[in-house]
Design a protein around this motif. Structure first.
Motif, PDB file in Angstrom:
ATOM      1  N   ILE A  49       4.506   0.916   1.398  1.00 55.46           N
ATOM      2  CA  ILE A  49       3.291   0.605   1.406  1.00 55.46           C
ATOM      3  C   ILE A  49       3.799  -1.111   2.226  1.00 55.46           C
ATOM      4  O   ILE A  49       4.966  -1.569   2.206  1.00 55.46           O
ATOM      5  CB  ILE A  49       3.166  -0.566   0.186  1.00 55.46           C
ATOM      6  N   ASP A  50       3.030  -1.394   3.462  1.00 58.67           N
ATOM      7  CA  ASP A  50       3.436  -2.945   4.000  1.00 58.67           C
ATOM      8  C   ASP A  50       2.454  -3.750   3.454  1.00 58.67           C
ATOM      9  O   ASP A  50       1.215  -3.855   3.451  1.00 58.67           O
ATOM     10  CB  ASP A  50       3.539  -2.291   5.275  1.00 58.67           C
ATOM     11  N   LEU A  51       3.189  -5.121   3.593  1.00 57.78           N
ATOM     12  CA  LEU A  51       1.776  -6.266   2.449  1.00 57.78           C
ATOM     13  C   LEU A  51       2.754  -7.660   3.094  1.00 57.78           C
ATOM     14  O   LEU A  51       3.726  -7.482   3.108  1.00 57.78           O
ATOM     15  CB  LEU A  51       1.921  -5.875   1.643  1.00 57.78           C
ATOM     16  N   GLY A  52       1.902  -8.696   2.608  1.00 61.67           N
ATOM     17  CA  GLY A  52       2.537 -10.201   3.299  1.00 61.67           C
ATOM     18  C   GLY A  52       1.886 -11.061   2.590  1.00 61.67           C
ATOM     19  O   GLY A  52       0.381 -10.993   1.441  1.00 61.67           O
ATOM     20  N   GLY A  53       2.193 -11.754   2.263  1.00 65.02           N
ATOM     21  CA  GLY A  53       1.785 -12.786   0.984  1.00 65.02           C
ATOM     22  C   GLY A  53       2.685 -14.235   1.639  1.00 65.02           C
ATOM     23  O   GLY A  53       3.229 -14.875   2.492  1.00 65.02           O
ATOM     24  N   ARG A  54       2.478 -15.423   0.442  1.00 69.21           N
ATOM     25  CA  ARG A  54       2.833 -16.524   0.325  1.00 69.21           C
ATOM     26  C   ARG A  54       3.329 -16.309  -1.170  1.00 69.21           C
ATOM     27  O   ARG A  54       3.193 -15.818  -1.897  1.00 69.21           O
ATOM     28  CB  ARG A  54       1.720 -17.106   0.058  1.00 69.21           C
ATOM     29  N   LEU A  55       5.055 -17.280  -0.809  1.00 69.54           N
ATOM     30  CA  LEU A  55       5.528 -17.254  -2.054  1.00 69.54           C
ATOM     31  C   LEU A  55       5.916 -18.777  -2.711  1.00 69.54           C
ATOM     32  O   LEU A  55       5.663 -19.748  -1.637  1.00 69.54           O
ATOM     33  CB  LEU A  55       7.032 -16.621  -1.928  1.00 69.54           C
ATOM     34  N   GLN A  76       8.224  -1.171   2.682  1.00 63.47           N
ATOM     35  CA  GLN A  76       8.521  -0.670   1.849  1.00 63.47           C
ATOM     36  C   GLN A  76       8.504   1.084   2.229  1.00 63.47           C
ATOM     37  O   GLN A  76       7.455   1.304   2.415  1.00 63.47           O
ATOM     38  CB  GLN A  76       8.547  -0.973   0.060  1.00 63.47           C
ATOM     39  N   GLN A  77       9.923   1.368   2.007  1.00 65.78           N
ATOM     40  CA  GLN A  77       9.194   3.040   2.426  1.00 65.78           C
ATOM     41  C   GLN A  77      10.573   3.806   1.428  1.00 65.78           C
ATOM     42  O   GLN A  77      11.271   3.152   0.835  1.00 65.78           O
ATOM     43  CB  GLN A  77       9.903   3.654   3.933  1.00 65.78           C
ATOM     44  N   PRO A  78      10.529   5.400   1.455  1.00 67.70           N
ATOM     45  CA  PRO A  78      11.053   6.034   0.401  1.00 67.70           C
ATOM     46  C   PRO A  78      12.249   5.694   0.723  1.00 67.70           C
ATOM     47  O   PRO A  78      13.027   5.984   1.912  1.00 67.70           O
ATOM     48  CB  PRO A  78      11.008   7.579   0.154  1.00 67.70           C
ATOM     49  N   GLY A  79      13.234   5.039   0.026  1.00 68.73           N
ATOM     50  CA  GLY A  79      15.096   5.005   0.057  1.00 68.73           C
ATOM     51  C   GLY A  79      14.980   3.364   0.630  1.00 68.73           C
ATOM     52  O   GLY A  79      16.699   3.206   0.788  1.00 68.73           O
ATOM     53  N   ARG A 136       9.190  -4.117  -6.677  1.00 68.75           N
ATOM     54  CA  ARG A 136       8.659  -2.767  -5.861  1.00 68.75           C
ATOM     55  C   ARG A 136       7.926  -2.223  -7.150  1.00 68.75           C
ATOM     56  O   ARG A 136       6.887  -1.763  -6.465  1.00 68.75           O
ATOM     57  CB  ARG A 136      10.166  -1.666  -6.238  1.00 68.75           C
ATOM     58  N   ASP A 137       8.286  -2.789  -7.844  1.00 67.69           N
ATOM     59  CA  ASP A 137       6.609  -2.110  -9.308  1.00 67.69           C
ATOM     60  C   ASP A 137       5.582  -3.394  -9.329  1.00 67.69           C
ATOM     61  O   ASP A 137       4.425  -2.892  -9.613  1.00 67.69           O
ATOM     62  CB  ASP A 137       7.220  -1.791 -10.684  1.00 67.69           C
TER      63      ASP A 137
END
Length: 208
Positions: A49-55, A76-79, A136-137
């Motif tokens: 998964i690939d995403l962007g945002g604000r913290l 995020q990719q496996p591993g 990750r979750d």
């Protein structure tokens, strides 16, 4: 001829009832379309998964309050997980790379720092811990509850206390997809003997 009008009326009434039933059936079908039910849980977990945002982070460090805001990019990719933290002015504050063997944090104009525990590493370097293992979750609406069971959030069931001490609230959702996805997440952790008080607001702008 005398029978024509009653017969016509009966046919008209049947057609009207049929039309009403069809409309009601259509409304029922529409309300159950994927992504429109408040009870629908998040979709299947994705390893890539690939995403962007604000913290927005509020934290305590050595008894003193602090706060920081900025943007982030999550790949995020496996591993493997790669995170980029960006200041409000667009400058890269830090990059984080996590594999099963090692976690590495690189800040601007500094040598990379590595450890096995990225949460502790970010706490030492940034003054607040970015819970990468939890994110990750969380970013996909999942968590591990205090009972050790897998929690899948939904707009109707949007809060959970995690096994590692976080209170998660999935306060806003994107329901345009086949299954709802979190768009705003609040994560709060109380101070303990080994951790400082910390709250994080995550607003997700895009995902793929």
């Amino acid at each position: 001829m005398p029978l024509t009008r009653p017969l016509t009326c009966r046919i008209a009434r049947r057609l009207s009832l049929f039309a009403i039933a069809a409309v009601l059936a259509g409304c029922a079908t529409t309300s159950n379309q994927p992504g429109t039910s408040a009870d629908a849980s998040v979709g299947a977990y994705r390893d890539t998964i690939d995403l962007g945002g604000r913290l927005s982070v509020n934290y305590q460090k050595d008894g003193q309050p602090g706060s920081v805001t900025g943007n982030f990019e999550w790949s995020q990719q496996p591993g493997r997980i790669d995170v980029t933290l960006v200041s409000p002015t667009g400058q890269t504050v830090a990059t984080i790379n996590v594999t099963p063997q090692q976690a590495t944090l690189t800040q601007a104009n500094q040598a990379p720092r590595s450890a096995k525990d990225i949460d502790t590493l970010t706490s030492q370097a940034l003054g607040w811990s970015l819970p990468v293992s939890g994110l990750r979750d969380w970013l996909q609406g999942y968590a591990t509850g205090t009972d050790g069971k897998r929690f899948a959030a939904s707009p109707a069931k949007n809060e959970v206390f995690t096994a590692d001490g976080w209170r998660l609230r999935f306060v806003s959702w994107n329901q345009k997809a086949a299954a709802p996805t979190p768009s705003v997440i609040h994560a709060e952790r109380s101070a303990t003997a080994t951790t400082e008080e910390l709250s994080i607001r995550i607003a997700i702008n895009s995902a793929s």
